[in-house]
Design an enzyme around this catalytic site. Structure first.
Site, PDB file in Angstrom:
ATOM      1  N   THR A  51      59.364 -29.263 -37.850  1.00  8.91           N
ATOM      2  CA  THR A  51      58.001 -30.159 -36.891  1.00  8.91           C
ATOM      3  C   THR A  51      57.752 -30.544 -38.803  1.00  8.91           C
ATOM      4  OG1 THR A  51      57.911 -28.282 -35.110  1.00  8.91           O
ATOM      5  CG2 THR A  51      56.306 -30.127 -35.750  1.00  8.91           C
ATOM      6  N   ASN A  99      69.334 -29.089 -29.660  1.00  7.78           N
ATOM      7  CA  ASN A  99      68.797 -27.398 -29.520  1.00  7.78           C
ATOM      8  C   ASN A  99      68.548 -26.987 -27.826  1.00  7.78           C
ATOM      9  OD1 ASN A  99      66.736 -29.839 -28.920  1.00  7.78           O
ATOM     10  ND2 ASN A  99      64.930 -28.175 -28.784  1.00  7.78           N
ATOM     11  N   SER A 151      64.948 -25.457 -40.442  1.00  5.99           N
ATOM     12  CA  SER A 151      64.090 -24.273 -40.102  1.00  5.99           C
ATOM     13  C   SER A 151      63.972 -23.076 -40.697  1.00  5.99           C
ATOM     14  CB  SER A 151      63.202 -24.450 -38.457  1.00  5.99           C
ATOM     15  OG  SER A 151      62.859 -23.522 -38.641  1.00  5.99           O
ATOM     16  N   HIS A 164      62.901 -19.505 -38.976  1.00  4.03           N
ATOM     17  CA  HIS A 164      63.478 -18.851 -38.221  1.00  4.03           C
ATOM     18  C   HIS A 164      64.437 -19.293 -37.791  1.00  4.03           C
ATOM     19  CE1 HIS A 164      61.172 -20.767 -35.029  1.00  4.03           C
ATOM     20  NE2 HIS A 164      61.037 -21.629 -35.867  1.00  4.03           N
ATOM     21  N   CYS A 194      56.493 -27.700 -21.399  1.00  4.13           N
ATOM     22  CA  CYS A 194      55.103 -27.613 -21.498  1.00  4.13           C
ATOM     23  C   CYS A 194      54.212 -28.103 -22.074  1.00  4.13           C
ATOM     24  CB  CYS A 194      54.116 -25.908 -21.338  1.00  4.13           C
ATOM     25  SG  CYS A 194      53.155 -25.971 -21.150  1.00  4.13           S
TER      26      CYS A 194
HETATM   27  N1  PLP Z   1      64.186 -29.035 -34.562  1.00  5.44           N
HETATM   28  C1  PLP Z   1      64.700 -29.037 -33.550  1.00  5.44           C
HETATM   29  C2  PLP Z   1      66.260 -29.475 -32.933  1.00  5.44           C
HETATM   30  C3  PLP Z   1      64.556 -27.488 -32.780  1.00  5.44           C
HETATM   31  O1  PLP Z   1      65.061 -26.466 -32.476  1.00  5.44           O
HETATM   32  C4  PLP Z   1      62.556 -26.636 -33.593  1.00  5.44           C
HETATM   33  C5  PLP Z   1      62.688 -25.820 -32.451  1.00  5.44           C
HETATM   34  O2  PLP Z   1      62.465 -25.516 -31.693  1.00  5.44           O
HETATM   35  C6  PLP Z   1      62.602 -28.038 -34.206  1.00  5.44           C
HETATM   36  C7  PLP Z   1      62.507 -29.381 -34.754  1.00  5.44           C
HETATM   37  C8  PLP Z   1      61.017 -27.369 -34.843  1.00  5.44           C
HETATM   38  O3  PLP Z   1      60.775 -25.763 -35.792  1.00  5.44           O
HETATM   39  P1  PLP Z   1      59.821 -25.617 -36.342  1.00  5.44           P
HETATM   40  O4  PLP Z   1      60.289 -23.829 -34.828  1.00  5.44           O
HETATM   41  O5  PLP Z   1      60.645 -24.951 -37.800  1.00  5.44           O
HETATM   42  O6  PLP Z   1      58.893 -25.827 -36.159  1.00  5.44           O
END
Ligand code: PLP
Length: 389
Positions: free
Chosen positions: A73, A154, A202, A204, A328
């Site tokens: 993010t 995602n 990311s 995690h 949400c």
């Molecule tokens: N971008 C995508 C496509 C994601 O799936 C996610 C997480 O859900 C993010 C960005 C954000 O990742 P982070 O949880 O490391 O902020």
């Protein structure tokens, strides 16, 4: 009680034992501040240096172009908002309508500050309207303006043709950011060959610890930092680095790339069985997203006549974790902006769930899911009919 089944790997991936061990070992032995001059600082700095080299290698780029952040993010915000600060005369942004909220909200923020933001449509399968992108770039593009298009969605798993998009964007002398969070470890790619200017990942999502992300930046002068005061990360992201987290991220990245072929082969089999089972069991189900142009580890489906959140809760009571097509916002559950952009009605979008899996998912997990899915959908449809009667 039956074993719990986790089918929400796109939300997060449990930390890999090797990554956890690397985090713990580093927290114990590299406690120094990586900016300190003395031996303790040098040790932490070496761990940071090695991890940057590893992440850079997995992306196929120079280590000096990899910035560690606190999440994807943050990486996405840094790309969009950092670009805004760096280019005073190029405040024009083009995004697909299905980007992650960390892109959409960052662009909305810039719009309030005077930027022009254009949203590009996707079709009913979730694929980008490339023709519309070209038309928008021809009409409103400006040198050094920014296009942001995710690599893999995602929610649906749909893959976007980043190399093709990059050719179009660069032929307009503009810059391209890609959010590769859901592509990393699922598709073989190299950021240099993709020819992108910025790329976010990311920790995690691949079995590393939470609270760590990274942004590849092709040209560091194309970004201005928005966190100031410490000069860490080449001056682009101040604040003492989370060294144990970064070490765990780099360990997870190494392992993820090693097992990618196995991941693809295994999840393809899981997906085939899951789709076959769902289609044989229940009518009124349609798959959201282009099944052919998507990663094999995500299935998003709309179940006619069933509330996705009620289905999620029903499955949870059976020990099965999936996610729903709602997000949400301001305290209420809204249908997913991704599914709405694909032309689903609000009610069908709210009838959708996402199932996501990995090489850890077993056929037994799929059978457990199918059994619970059948019984919960049946119960919910029956109770809806009775309420209407
Ligand atoms: N971008 C995508 C496509 C994601 O799936 C996610 C997480 O859900 C993010 C960005 C954000 O990742 P982070 O949880 O490391 O902020």
């Amino acid at each position: 009680m039956q074993d719990q089944v986790y089918l929400d790997y796109n939300a997060t991936y449990p930390i890999l034992p090797e990554a956890l061990e690397a985090v713990n070992e580093c927290a114990r032995s590299c406690f120094g501040n990586p900016s300190s001059v003395h031996w303790a600082g040098r040790k932490a700095r070496k761990a940071l240096y090695d991890s940057r080299a590893t992440i850079a290698k997995t992306l196929g780029v120079d280590p000096g172009l990899v910035i560690f952040t606190g999440s994807a993010t943050e990486s996405n915000n840094l790309a969009i908002r950092g670009h805004f600060e760096a280019f005073a005369d190029s405040h024009v942004y083009f995004l697909s309508k299905v980007e992650h909220p960390s892109i959409i909200e960052a662009a909305k923020n810039l719009k309030r500050r005077g930027a022009d933001v254009y949203l590009v449509d996707v079709d009913t399968k979730g694929c980008l309207d490339i023709h519309q992108l070209k038309v928008l770039l021809d009409k409103h593009g400006r040198e050094n303006a920014l296009v942001s298009n995710m690599f893999v969605n995602n929610e649906t798993g749909v893959i976007y043709p980043i190399r093709k998009i990059s050719d179009i964007v660069h032929s307009h002398r503009m810059l391209l950011h890609t959010d590769a969070v859901q592509a990393f470890g699922k598709i073989a790619f190299n950021a240099k060959d993709l020819d992108v200017d910025y790329l976010s990942i990311s920790s995690h999502k691949i079995g590393g610890p939470k609270g760590v992300g990274s942004l590849y930046v092709r040209n560091k002068s194309s970004l201005e930092p928005f966190i100031l005061g410490g000069y860490q990360e080449f001056g682009l992201r101040s604040g003492t680095e989370n060294v144990p987290g970064i070490v765990g991220f780099s360990r997870a990245a190494q392992i993820t790339l090693q097992k990618m072929d196995q991941f693809i082969e295994h999840t393809s089999k899981i997906k085939a069985r899951l789709l076959e089972g769902v289609m044989n069991l229940i009518g009124g189900v349609c798959i959201n997203g282009d099944s052919c142009a998507s990663v094999p580890s995500t299935v998003n489906m709309a179940i006619d006549g069933v509330d996705g959140d009620a289905l999620l809760i029903g499955l949870d009571l059976e020990g099965i974790a999936v996610s729903s097509g709602s997000a949400c916002s301001s305290g209420k559950l809204d249908p997913s902006h991704v599914l709405l952009a694909m032309g689903l009605s609000r009610s069908l979008a709210k009838s959708s769930i996402r199932v996501s899996f990995t090489e850890k998912t077993t056929m037994n997990d799929v059978e457990r899911f199918l059994k619970a899915f059948f019984s919960v959908v049946h119960r919910l449809r029956f109770s809806t009919t009775r309420c209407k009667a």
